[in-house]
Design a protein around this motif. Sequence first.
Motif, PDB file in Angstrom:
ATOM      1  N   ARG A   1       0.828  -1.208   0.000  1.00  0.00           N
ATOM      2  CA  ARG A   1       0.000   0.000   0.000  1.00  0.00           C
ATOM      3  C   ARG A   1       0.862   1.257   0.000  1.00  0.00           C
ATOM      4  N   LEU A   2       2.000   1.227   0.708  1.00  0.00           N
ATOM      5  CA  LEU A   2       2.897   2.377   0.694  1.00  0.00           C
ATOM      6  C   LEU A   2       3.434   2.615  -0.711  1.00  0.00           C
ATOM      7  N   ALA A   3       3.800   1.554  -1.401  1.00  0.00           N
ATOM      8  CA  ALA A   3       4.271   1.697  -2.783  1.00  0.00           C
ATOM      9  C   ALA A   3       3.180   2.291  -3.663  1.00  0.00           C
ATOM     10  N   GLU A   4       1.949   1.870  -3.451  1.00  0.00           N
ATOM     11  CA  GLU A   4       0.835   2.394  -4.251  1.00  0.00           C
ATOM     12  C   GLU A   4       0.605   3.875  -3.969  1.00  0.00           C
ATOM     13  N   ARG A   5       0.686   4.261  -2.703  1.00  0.00           N
ATOM     14  CA  ARG A   5       0.528   5.681  -2.355  1.00  0.00           C
ATOM     15  C   ARG A   5       1.625   6.528  -2.997  1.00  0.00           C
ATOM     16  N   LEU A   6       2.852   6.032  -2.945  1.00  0.00           N
ATOM     17  CA  LEU A   6       3.956   6.763  -3.549  1.00  0.00           C
ATOM     18  C   LEU A   6       3.755   6.924  -5.047  1.00  0.00           C
ATOM     19  N   GLY A   7       3.304   5.859  -5.702  1.00  0.00           N
ATOM     20  CA  GLY A   7       3.070   5.929  -7.130  1.00  0.00           C
ATOM     21  C   GLY A   7       1.957   6.885  -7.504  1.00  0.00           C
ATOM     22  N   ALA A   8       0.938   6.996  -6.647  1.00  0.00           N
ATOM     23  CA  ALA A   8      -0.206   7.856  -6.935  1.00  0.00           C
ATOM     24  C   ALA A   8       0.102   9.332  -6.690  1.00  0.00           C
ATOM     25  N   GLN A   9       1.120   9.625  -5.868  1.00  0.00           N
ATOM     26  CA  GLN A   9       1.423  11.013  -5.511  1.00  0.00           C
ATOM     27  C   GLN A   9       2.808  11.444  -6.001  1.00  0.00           C
ATOM     28  N   LEU A  10       3.266  10.852  -7.054  1.00  0.00           N
ATOM     29  CA  LEU A  10       4.617  11.070  -7.554  1.00  0.00           C
ATOM     30  C   LEU A  10       4.867  12.554  -7.844  1.00  0.00           C
ATOM     31  N   PRO A  11       5.887  13.179  -7.237  1.00  0.00           N
ATOM     32  CA  PRO A  11       6.182  14.583  -7.545  1.00  0.00           C
ATOM     33  C   PRO A  11       6.950  14.723  -8.855  1.00  0.00           C
ATOM     34  N   VAL A  12       7.051  15.949  -9.325  1.00  0.00           N
ATOM     35  CA  VAL A  12       7.855  16.254 -10.504  1.00  0.00           C
ATOM     36  C   VAL A  12       9.242  16.666 -10.022  1.00  0.00           C
ATOM     37  N   SER A  13      10.271  15.982 -10.509  1.00  0.00           N
ATOM     38  CA  SER A  13      11.631  16.304 -10.091  1.00  0.00           C
ATOM     39  C   SER A  13      11.999  17.706 -10.545  1.00  0.00           C
ATOM     40  N   GLN A  14      12.627  18.464  -9.647  1.00  0.00           N
ATOM     41  CA  GLN A  14      12.993  19.848  -9.961  1.00  0.00           C
ATOM     42  C   GLN A  14      14.331  19.953 -10.685  1.00  0.00           C
ATOM     43  N   SER A  15      15.210  18.959 -10.473  1.00  0.00           N
ATOM     44  CA  SER A  15      16.515  19.002 -11.112  1.00  0.00           C
ATOM     45  C   SER A  15      17.097  17.605 -11.147  1.00  0.00           C
ATOM     46  N   ALA A  16      18.207  17.477 -11.863  1.00  0.00           N
ATOM     47  CA  ALA A  16      18.923  16.205 -11.928  1.00  0.00           C
ATOM     48  C   ALA A  16      20.344  16.424 -11.418  1.00  0.00           C
ATOM     49  N   ALA A  17      20.877  15.409 -10.745  1.00  0.00           N
ATOM     50  CA  ALA A  17      22.220  15.506 -10.183  1.00  0.00           C
ATOM     51  C   ALA A  17      22.786  14.106 -10.042  1.00  0.00           C
ATOM     52  N   ILE A  18      24.087  14.030  -9.729  1.00  0.00           N
ATOM     53  CA  ILE A  18      24.663  12.762  -9.319  1.00  0.00           C
ATOM     54  C   ILE A  18      24.135  12.463  -7.922  1.00  0.00           C
TER      55      ILE A  18
END
Length: 353
Positions: free
Chosen positions: A197-214
């Motif tokens: 259920r935690l995985a499902e919640r995370l998938g349903a509320q996925l944020p938009v990444s603001q940047s990329a980095a190492i």
Amino acid sequence: MTTEHVAGEPAAPADEPPGLPLPALEQHLRRVLPELLHGPLAAQLVAGGRSNLTYLLTDGRDRWVLRRPPLGHVLETAHDMGREHRLLAALSPTDVPVPRPLLLAGPEVIGAPFYVMEFADGQVLRERAQLERLDAAAATALANELVDVLVRLHRLDPEQVGLGDLGRPEGYLQRQLRRWGSQLESSHSRDLPELTRLAERLGAQLPVSQSAAIVHGDYRLDNVVVDPTHGHIVAVLDWEMATLGDPLTDLASTLVWWDGMRGLDSPVAAVPGDVPGYPGGDHLRGRYDRQSDLDLESLPWYLGFAFFKIAAIFEGIHFRAQQGLTVGEGFERLGDMVLPLVERGHAVMNGAT
């Protein structure tokens, strides 16, 4: 740490740690690095089973470190020696402190791929007694430097250090969820509906990444070497999960390992937030926030993901421990930590602090 015989592996000689045939290794080192050794090679296991195995090598004069995958059940892509070696080689010239790698070899030498790196002279602060030796000022300074090194890592231009193709930042969070979900399936030994259920919640509320980095992928206090005299970070270790991705995943993971496991009696490492004199996670978050242009409003999602990822890793270790395929002590306790971690993941996504 114990180095007892592991089920399913041939017994090692008394002076040979499990998973590391010394004669074959010494012969290889003398062939490819003829100036390295000044005496017979000896080795001991210093960390084993939870992740890649780490051995301390010595010829009686100098010391080095060897890393290889764990014994037994190995999850796909989780223990890539070439990737770790490449990261160290790329970061060595930068202001992110890492040990310099010396060689990389395939499985034909010791039965598994491995690499050897320089020894970082200092301490890994894994035990509570070690943490307690620092007074409040030194503990705060160490917390600050832990954040500062992470900020420096995230500021690096991947292209400029030769890591532009290390990963694909686009879709990173979705792939992370899929990856850890699939590895849970590969290590399935019991039903854990709240983890699902935690995985499902995370998938349903996925944020938009603001940047990329190492991103390091497992950045925390007990994955750095500290100079015990001055308290400075000498080297960052354990780059096996590094890639190009969302830097807030690193920050969240650091915070969870710093004080998100308070009261759980983790056998992996002492929790700094449990030790008097150490600042709380809010201090680390504030220091990162002041040096970054990222908006931390969505951090609760990243914290929820960090709890999910650590729970998935612990469940994989629980699977290996049941089969007798771990080297070291404390693994039988990690399975009991999975549900509390899942509960904390749900709580932080519900707005708990």
